[in-house]
Design an enzyme around this catalytic site. Structure first.
Site, PDB file in Angstrom:
ATOM      1  CB  CYS A  32      -1.748   7.080   2.002  1.00  0.00           C
ATOM      2  SG  CYS A  32      -2.991   5.982   2.662  1.00  0.00           S
ATOM      3  CD  GLU A  74      -2.911  -1.074   0.067  1.00  0.00           C
ATOM      4  OE1 GLU A  74      -3.112   0.027  -0.501  1.00  0.00           O
ATOM      5  OE2 GLU A  74      -3.471  -2.122  -0.291  1.00  0.00           O
TER       6      GLU A  74
END
Length: 478
Positions: A285, A249
């Site tokens: 993020c 990720e």
């Protein structure tokens, strides 16, 4: 500091290669000393994890589910301790830390539910010539030791997104937390043990990420690496992992389009987008970083966005009224200010912010930003948002896809065909129509395209990447 954290660190320190100072991001004051674990300590942890796997793999799904559910209850009972720990080590405002603990509890409950639901399928062998006379099905089996490398920005919930699925399927897991935020994952160890998890099924090894991470990557007993962090490191891990399972990720610069059809909701959308852009100082993020607004509503949107941005309060992260706090470190603060200056030199208009505020950066809005400026084409990971005006949806779509990243994107529109068009054409893993790209629910599939990742998280989907699928056929005519 809680006694359980001190006890865990004392055990690590006995054989570690000294310690390093843990710094409070908001005050820049030292919190404590963290063990700088050796490669040998990581290897020893892997050996213990292998032994613990013999216990984990024979637990029933009900037993694993009960452990995870009890863990969620214990965290709920100790919510204040966990929230205060997150704020202490990450500088996250306490209201956001409390929200992270709530999400952690929910993630564990999802893991507890999914532990009981992991099922294979029945396969009709007689669909193939000569296949009759056989009953066939698939089962899922745990793979063994999982190595998790986690980031600083969600030091509890992003750990649980790896730990919950791993334990739910019967694996063991070793967490190498971010050097700047190891305390939450250590506090979690005590709670898991109290919930009845077999000893050493969950371990935390602190210290230098590249060095200790390489031990996890290279060790044959580690069957999977799950990593959240930068694309550069993620690509390196994938190149070195060989035949191990890998989930990555990575970064993003999430984009949002606001269409003229939602003109009546512009103020509401602007207020939502401010939260999406500046929550935890933009150190998220899927922070809303790039906003494209139809020219019809652009002026109104920017006015409302500016008012809401300038109303944000910088202050002590322990104060419930605080919105903004110190960035994770001085290096990050300096980089973000340099990127803002670069954008202005490239022709962008600074609407507000762009200045240092104690150990943080004032929430910054830039308009008419060049696609070549770093604040547009890279991941800022700070309190900076760009707002560019576009003539129509097609121009916005092209700009949104003009990125090396592809994690989340959002679209606000009342034009149904347009909503479906964006949903299908945006080059991202998740499209949120009439929601911010910063939206994430902990049970949804979550993974990126391009440089944003490889593989999927979200409890059920992460579990499927932490197991072996085994096919079994029984020939009852033999």
């Amino acid at each position: 500091m809680l006694q359980s954290i001190e006890n865990y660190m004392n055990k690590l320190t006995k054989t570690s290669d000294g310690t390093y100072p843990l710094i409070n991001p908001h005050t820049r004051e030292k919190i404590t000393e963290i063990p700088e674990c050796t490669n040998e300590q990581m290897e020893a942890a892997i050996a213990k994890s292998e032994q613990a796997f013999q216990q984990m793999k024979v637990l029933s799904s009900a037993e694993r589910s009960d452990i995870l559910f009890k863990t969620s209850q214990l965290i709920e009972d100790k919510k204040e301790d966990f929230a205060n720990t997150i704020t202490l080590e990450s500088g996250k405002p306490i209201t956001f830390s409390q929200g992270e603990v709530d999400r952690t509890i929910q993630t564990l409950k999802f893991a507890a539910i999914e532990a009981r639901k992991l099922e294979g399928e029945s396969i009709r062998m007689d669909a193939a010539p000569n296949g009759a006379g056989r009953d066939a099905y698939t089962i899922f089996q745990p793979i063994g030791v999982v190595g998790a490398i986690t980031p600083f920005n969600f030091p509890l919930n992003l750990v649980i997104h790896k730990v919950g699925p791993a334990l739910a399927v019967g694996n063991t897991i070793i967490v190498k937390p971010a050097e700047k935020t190891p305390l939450s994952s250590i506090l979690l160890a005590n709670v898991l043990q109290e919930a009845g998890l077999p000893e050493n099924a969950y371990q935390v090894i602190t210290g230098d990420g590249p060095r200790l991470g390489k031990v996890l990557i290279d060790h044959p007993a580690v069957k999977k690496i799950t990593f959240t962090g930068s694309p550069q490191v993620g690509k390196l891990i994938k190149s070195q992992a060989g035949l191990k399972k890998v989930t990555l990720e990575l970064g993003s610069n999430s984009a949002l389009y606001i269409d003229k059809s939602v003109e009546s909701k512009i103020e509401e959308i602007a207020n939502k987008a401010v939260v999406g852009a500046f929550s935890y100082n933009g150190q998220v993020c899927i922070s809303t970083q790039r906003i494209y607004v139809h020219e019809t509503v652009s002026k109104s949107f920017i006015e409302h966005f500016k008012i809401a941005t300038e109303a944000l309060k910088y202050g002590d992260p322990n104060d419930p009224s605080t919105d903004m706090s110190g960035l994770i470190d001085e290096k990050t603060q300096k980089r973000i200010l340099e990127w803002i200056d670069e954008a202005v030199q490239d022709g962008a208009t600074l609407i507000t912010g762009g200045e240092k505020e104690e150990n943080g950066v004032k929430p910054t809005i830039l308009a008419n930003v060049s696609t070549h400026s770093k604040v547009s084409c890279q991941e800022v990971f700070g309190p900076v948002v760009i707002i560019n005006t576009v003539k129509n949806g097609e121009e916005a779509l092209e700009a949104m896809n003009d990125s090396e990243f592809g994690l989340n994107a959002g679209v606000f529109t009342y034009d149904l065909p347009q909503g479906f068009h964006f949903a299908h054409e945006l080059e991202v893993g998740q499209v949120l129509v009439n929601d911010l790209p910063t939206l994430r629910f902990d049970h949804m599939p979550y993974g990126g395209l391009k440089s944003s990742g490889y593989g999927y998280e979200g409890v059920k989907y992460a579990m499927r990447e932490m197991v072996h699928r085994k096919f079994i056929s029984m020939n009852y005519t033999f």
